[in-house]
Design a protein around this motif. Structure first.
Motif, short mmCIF file in Angstrom:
data_model
loop_
_atom_site.label_atom_id
_atom_site.label_comp_id
_atom_site.label_asym_id
_atom_site.label_seq_id
_atom_site.Cartn_x
_atom_site.Cartn_y
_atom_site.Cartn_z
N ARG A 76 -138.99 -39.75 83.97
CA ARG A 76 -137.66 -39.17 83.92
C ARG A 76 -136.65 -40.23 84.31
O ARG A 76 -137.00 -41.26 84.90
N ALA A 77 -135.37 -39.97 84.03
CA ALA A 77 -134.31 -40.89 84.43
C ALA A 77 -133.09 -40.10 84.85
O ALA A 77 -132.83 -39.00 84.35
N GLY A 86 -124.65 -45.64 88.27
CA GLY A 86 -126.00 -46.09 88.61
C GLY A 86 -127.04 -45.29 87.87
O GLY A 86 -126.74 -44.26 87.25
N ALA A 87 -128.26 -45.75 87.94
CA ALA A 87 -129.37 -45.07 87.27
C ALA A 87 -130.64 -45.30 88.05
O ALA A 87 -130.77 -46.27 88.83
N ALA A 88 -131.59 -44.42 87.85
CA ALA A 88 -132.90 -44.55 88.48
C ALA A 88 -133.93 -43.86 87.62
O ALA A 88 -133.60 -42.99 86.81
N ALA A 89 -135.16 -44.27 87.81
CA ALA A 89 -136.27 -43.66 87.08
C ALA A 89 -137.18 -42.93 88.06
O ALA A 89 -137.19 -43.21 89.26
N LEU A 90 -137.94 -41.98 87.53
CA LEU A 90 -138.93 -41.25 88.31
C LEU A 90 -140.25 -41.29 87.55
O LEU A 90 -140.30 -40.90 86.38
N VAL A 91 -141.28 -41.79 88.21
CA VAL A 91 -142.59 -41.99 87.58
C VAL A 91 -143.65 -41.22 88.35
O VAL A 91 -143.71 -41.29 89.59
N TRP A 92 -144.50 -40.50 87.62
CA TRP A 92 -145.60 -39.76 88.25
C TRP A 92 -146.78 -40.70 88.44
O TRP A 92 -147.28 -41.30 87.49
N THR A 93 -147.23 -40.86 89.69
CA THR A 93 -148.30 -41.80 90.00
C THR A 93 -149.69 -41.18 89.92
O THR A 93 -150.69 -41.89 90.05
N GLY A 94 -149.75 -39.88 89.71
CA GLY A 94 -151.02 -39.18 89.72
C GLY A 94 -151.16 -38.30 90.94
O GLY A 94 -151.93 -37.32 90.93
N SER A 95 -150.39 -38.61 91.99
CA SER A 95 -150.43 -37.80 93.20
C SER A 95 -149.03 -37.42 93.69
O SER A 95 -148.87 -36.47 94.45
N ARG A 96 -148.02 -38.18 93.25
CA ARG A 96 -146.66 -37.87 93.67
C ARG A 96 -145.68 -38.58 92.74
O ARG A 96 -146.04 -39.44 91.94
N LEU A 195 -134.48 -45.41 77.11
CA LEU A 195 -135.37 -46.35 76.43
C LEU A 195 -135.97 -47.35 77.41
O LEU A 195 -137.17 -47.65 77.36
N HIS A 196 -135.15 -47.86 78.32
CA HIS A 196 -135.63 -48.85 79.28
C HIS A 196 -136.75 -48.29 80.16
O HIS A 196 -137.72 -48.99 80.47
N TYR A 197 -136.58 -47.04 80.59
CA TYR A 197 -137.54 -46.43 81.50
C TYR A 197 -138.60 -45.58 80.79
O TYR A 197 -139.48 -45.02 81.45
N GLY A 202 -137.22 -36.46 80.36
CA GLY A 202 -135.91 -35.88 80.61
C GLY A 202 -134.93 -36.87 81.20
O GLY A 202 -135.31 -37.76 81.95
N VAL A 203 -133.66 -36.70 80.84
CA VAL A 203 -132.58 -37.49 81.41
C VAL A 203 -131.61 -36.53 82.09
O VAL A 203 -131.21 -35.52 81.51
#
Length: 275
Positions: A76-77, A86-96, A195-197, A202-203
């Protein structure tokens, strides 16, 4: 007196220290301990806090801009536009969920397309224009004033919310065009961030500007610019885009999630994913 403190910082976070972006303030954990006597402290960048909050948001906290398939663990972003950009991404690591951010406000603002107003002639510094100079409340005011002057008139002194209100009501034709342009430019920028993330999950559009001009973002001006054409459109066409309402307190939620994640034992309910 709180024993644990989590703070969302509008600035640079470097471990135990923080420096505000828009204020001449710097402080560290010891400063917070001196005030609160807290035994555990967590700083998180404001954009990462917004990203961490997105799994906690319900349908009451957001306004849909572009509907798409919900992909529960896809990246997500967040794009936040208000006082700053500003912007940030959110990545699922498998546990959080893990948030990460950079300095998107310094990215290059692209040349206008077609007959778009060339704002670069107003704000360029040594030939370079940052996205953060345009996609903010201050950028909205600059754009509106420049467009009025281009018509040979002296612009009234209006704030960004006043310009937004005049544009959404249709009472000021220049404000209407300014909102359409801002929606287009923000859509283009948000699409680039997605696209970058790889943010097909979802954005989320946060900050004062998106919440104030949500109706202008729920148009083809934003959506067409976000999706673009060709392979870009194929990649982004099914990506949900939502505006985070100001009342959602996403920054506070994100700070709480970051604090919980920083504890030696994280409560399992923090990681419960919600659509």
């Amino acid at each position: 007196v709180p024993d644990k403190v989590g703070l969302s910082i509008a600035g640079l976070v470097n471990g135990e220290s923080a420096k505000m972006t828009h204020l001449p303030w710097s402080f560290d954990w010891n400063d917070i301990r001196a005030v609160t006597r807290a035994s555990h402290i967590c700083f998180v960048n404001e954009f990462e806090a917004l990203a961490l909050a997105t799994p906690t948001l319900s349908s009451y906290d957001v306004l849909p801009v572009a509907r798409g398939a919900i992909k529960r663990t896809a990246n997500r972003a967040v794009v936040s536009a208000g006082t700053g950009l500003g912007a940030a991404a959110l990545v699922w690591t498998g546990s959080r969920w893990q948030a990460l951010s950079g300095a998107s406000r310094f990215s290059s603002f692209p040349p206008p397309q077609g007959h778009e107003f060339d704002i670069r002639t107003i704000v360029a510094h040594e030939g370079f224009v940052e996205a953060g100079q345009i996609l903010t409340g201050h950028g909205m005011v600059t754009l509106y004033k420049a467009m009025v002057k281009a018509e040979g008139r002296e612009p009234a002194t209006l704030t960004a919310p006043q310009i937004s209100k005049a544009g959404l009501s249709g009472e000021d034709p220049v404000a209407v065009r300014a909102l359409e342009l801002m929606a287009t430019w923000l859509g283009r920028f948000a699409g680039d961030i997605a696209l970058h993330y790889g943010a097909t999950g979802g954005v989320y559009l946060a900050g004062g500007m998106p919440s104030n001009i949500a109706a202008a973002l729920q148009t083809r001006h934003f959506i067409d610019a976000f999706e673009g054409v060709g392979e870009r459109r194929e990649y982004l066409a099914d990506t949900p885009v939502q505006v985070v309402k100001a009342g959602a307190d996403a920054g506070l939620r994100g700070a709480a999630v970051a604090l919980a994640n920083s504890l030696p034992v994280r409560p399992t309910n923090v990681h419960r994913m919600r659509a």
